[in-house]
Structure formats: structure tokens, C-alpha cells
Write an enzyme that holds these catalytic residues in place. Sequence first.
Site, PDB file in Angstrom:
ATOM      1  N   HIS A 139       1.020  -1.305  -0.016  1.00  0.00           N
ATOM      2  CA  HIS A 139      -0.209   0.316  -0.213  1.00  0.00           C
ATOM      3  C   HIS A 139       0.947   1.157  -0.363  1.00  0.00           C
ATOM      4  CE1 HIS A 139      -4.005   2.336   0.683  1.00  0.00           C
ATOM      5  NE2 HIS A 139      -2.356   2.978   1.691  1.00  0.00           N
ATOM      6  N   ASP A 141     -14.927   3.303   7.571  1.00  0.00           N
ATOM      7  CA  ASP A 141     -13.593   4.154   6.856  1.00  0.00           C
ATOM      8  C   ASP A 141     -14.825   4.950   5.685  1.00  0.00           C
ATOM      9  OD1 ASP A 141     -10.844   5.424   6.699  1.00  0.00           O
ATOM     10  OD2 ASP A 141     -11.546   4.310   4.497  1.00  0.00           O
ATOM     11  N   ARG A 171     -13.507  13.253   6.713  1.00  0.00           N
ATOM     12  CA  ARG A 171     -11.891  14.511   7.382  1.00  0.00           C
ATOM     13  C   ARG A 171     -12.152  14.673   6.382  1.00  0.00           C
ATOM     14  NH1 ARG A 171      -8.760   9.753   7.719  1.00  0.00           N
ATOM     15  NH2 ARG A 171      -6.558  10.855   7.492  1.00  0.00           N
ATOM     16  N   SER A 213      -7.415   4.368   9.851  1.00  0.00           N
ATOM     17  CA  SER A 213      -7.691   4.590   8.047  1.00  0.00           C
ATOM     18  C   SER A 213      -7.349   3.186   6.923  1.00  0.00           C
ATOM     19  CB  SER A 213      -8.050   5.877   7.459  1.00  0.00           C
ATOM     20  OG  SER A 213      -8.454   5.725   5.771  1.00  0.00           O
ATOM     21  N   LYS A 250      -7.970  -0.755   6.278  1.00  0.00           N
ATOM     22  CA  LYS A 250      -8.102  -1.379   5.035  1.00  0.00           C
ATOM     23  C   LYS A 250      -7.152  -2.649   4.944  1.00  0.00           C
ATOM     24  CE  LYS A 250      -9.067   2.403   3.186  1.00  0.00           C
ATOM     25  NZ  LYS A 250      -8.235   3.886   2.858  1.00  0.00           N
TER      26      LYS A 250
HETATM   27  N1  URA Z   1      -5.520   6.963   2.309  1.00  0.00           N
HETATM   28  C1  URA Z   1      -6.459   6.481   3.218  1.00  0.00           C
HETATM   29  O1  URA Z   1      -6.726   5.771   3.279  1.00  0.00           O
HETATM   30  N2  URA Z   1      -6.577   6.937   4.376  1.00  0.00           N
HETATM   31  C2  URA Z   1      -6.292   8.307   5.003  1.00  0.00           C
HETATM   32  O2  URA Z   1      -6.465   8.130   5.921  1.00  0.00           O
HETATM   33  C3  URA Z   1      -4.731   8.753   4.286  1.00  0.00           C
HETATM   34  C4  URA Z   1      -4.128   8.121   2.839  1.00  0.00           C
END
Ligand code: URA
Length: 432
Positions: free
Chosen positions: A84, A163, A170, A185, A189
Site C-alpha cells: 500500500h 472508513d 475528514r 484508515s 482496510k
Molecule cells: N489513505 C487512506 O486510505 N486514508 C487516509 O486517511 C489517508 C490516505
Amino acid sequence: MIRPAELIERKRDGGELAPEEIAELVLGYARDEVPDYQLAAFLMAVYFRGLTSAETFALTGAMIRSGDTIDLGAELGRKVVDKHSTGGVGDKTSLAVGPVVAACGVPFGKMSGRGLGHTGGTLDKLESIPGFQVELPHERFVAQVRELGLAIIGQTADLVPADKRLYALRDVTATVENVSLIAASIMSKKLAAGADAIVLDVKVGDGAFMKTLGEARRLAETMGELGRHAGREVVCLLSDMDQPLGRAVGNALEVREAVATLRGEGPADFEQLVVTASAHLLALSDLGLDLDEGTRRVRAAIGDGSALALYERWIAAQGGDPSEDALPRAPVVREVVAEQEGYVSRLGAIAVGGSALRLGAGRRTKDDSIDHSVGVVCRLKRGDAVGRGAVLAEIHARDDASAQDAARGVLAAYEIGDEPPRARPLILDTIV
Ligand code: URA
């Protein structure tokens, strides 16, 4: 039953919340029992006061429990690895890492997101390939990873729904840039998607959420803690995002650059990141090899054409046309020419990303549509010598007016100095 106002007040005053309180607040919000305005106030309190490790674990756990989880490893009967990136400009790494890793015999089943603002998303890049399907039913996703070794799809609606709601809130309340919130966040995932081991590419610099190495280290350490707390292995690369990664910024242009890299003809910085991230994934996998052997196998998969062959089979398996000729091309291509000689001392990632966004390569709000053909190719990068009348960049646009506007923005992104700048490595640190 919790009283959200009391929790907001306690966090505002620097106190700590119990894990059950955090869970009730977040799950209550996900169920529509806590209103946006209270969660927004809570997020702002967190933005200023931060979360302790225990609170961050609780937030991550609650977000995971808000939806379904996947155990891809159990379904495949193999250890599953994932990667990621925290997001940057020109970051097409997964498009090349997936085929490389799969060609080396490590299954790579990834759920990706879309881009917002100046950062692009892997799904948008993949959708520039005619016919490519980013939505596959779960059984087909698993079958493709089992048979081919590679599938990249969009996140399903029921993976960490909390999220999705929190991120949207946010985004409009200036509360994205907080280490605990970003870490929870991202890791919720990754953990819900079931990876046993994760390589995280934390971007640092002008075009990234984390502007300084210190902030990026804190984010990397927090994500590492969250992963290990959940029993997963995590390796964090901190990589430079002061200038765009590679040369291409814009969806189809980035797919072309990823394919060139699989052919062994990619830009040096992008290739380095692909090789490093892939080698770490191999070293974390069930192949039982170390980083040096991982690096050797990754280079071999690029050198012998097996990574490129796997890319073509993968794209075809998801309904896409893998030939480069099938990718859309912008009707207008315009060169940005240097106004002085010297060396590129700076190439602002955010300025290039912003120009690509205005050309139509990205979206400002989540409902905007994007033009896959447009973008910017930075022919010269930091440290390159600039001769008289040298071409700094190419603008790929849908019309002359947008090309002209982008050319101005890209020219301003380049700073030309008399001396070569101090070298800055692409990989600034590795945190294991
Ligand atoms: N990527 C994400 O998935 N969440 C965040 O808060 C920032 C970048």
C-alpha cells in the site's frame, strides 16, 4: 449508552478515551446514530490532541468491525502479501509490482482505491485500459488469484464502511492530516482484506500527506504497531515525493510507463521502487528467501519477460486489452521548453499533480469524471542538466487552452539552478 458530547469534551481537553467509548462512537456513527456534526467536532479534537496507541488500536478495530472481513490466505491456503502507498504524484507502483511478484510465484490479490485531488488512484489508472473490469465477484477474485497469481479490484462497499464515511467527513473538515487517523484508515482496510504481511510505502515530501521525514517516520511506526498488534508482519519504506515518481503523471500515461518498466525500460527511480517493494514482498512471502535473493528473482522476472507476460495475462483476465496501442491518447501534445540553462534544482510534485488535475486526469470531488488520456510527462527531473531550449516536459491535453494552462503550471514547477542540487535518495529509510 455513550454521550458523544462528553467524549468530545474529554478529547478536546487532552484526556484519553476507553477503547469501548471509541468503538461505540465510531460504530454509532457508521450506523447513523451519531450525527456528522458531533463526529466532525470529535475529529477536530483528535486532530489537535492526537490519539494514544490504545485509542488508535481501538479506532482501527472498531472500523474493521463495521463491515465484512476477508481471509484470502485461508481461501488460497497460502501466506498472502499486500502493498500500500500513502499516495503521491505519478505513483503507479502497484501496476508493476503486482505482475512482478506474481511472476515470481507469490499470489497478489489487492483491493485498491480511487484518487482524490492531486494524488492518483490505482483503479483510475487501470480503468484507462479499455474493457478492464475493476469489480469482480468475490469467488472470481479468489479464483483469479489462485490460477493466475494476480487480481486487483476495487474495495467492496462492505469492507470497512466506517472508513468510507469517516474519510469523506475528514476530507471536508480539514482533518485528514493526522497520523493516528491516517494510520487507522489505511491499516483497517489492509487488515480487513486479510494480508498476512504488508509492505507500506510512506511517501514523504511536497506531494505527500507527510511533508517531513519525522512525520513520515511517526506514521510508519504507528502503522507498523497496528499491524503487529493484529499479528501481521509490516515493512515500511519511506520514499521521496518531493518530485513526481518516474516521469508520467496521468492515468494512461502511467500505465504505459509501468509496462515500459516491466520491459526493463522504465525510469530509474520508478524501477528502483518497483524492485525494492517487490523484493520485500518476496522476502515476506512463503517462498522462504531473503531480501538479496528476492531482489535477484525480481530482476530476473523483469529481464526474462515473465513479468510482462504476466501483466498481459492479468489484464486480459479482467477483460482489458493489454496492447499499448489500445490505451487512449490525448489529441494535443505540447512541449514545455526551458527558459534558462543549468540544472533542475527542484521539480514540485504538487504543482505537477495540480496541473494534471486541471487537465482532467484527476477529480476534485468524488463524483467528478476523469479523462484517462491526459497528463504530464516530466522529461527532465531533479539533478538533470538543462541545455538551451531543452524540453522539460510534455503536456498531453484534450485542447489547446488546457494545454497552455498546464504548460504554465509545469514550467513554474521547475526550478533551474546553476549547480546540480544535493542528491536525495529515492528510498529515505526502511522501517522493519
Ligand atoms: N489513505 C487512506 O486510505 N486514508 C487516509 O486517511 C489517508 C490516505
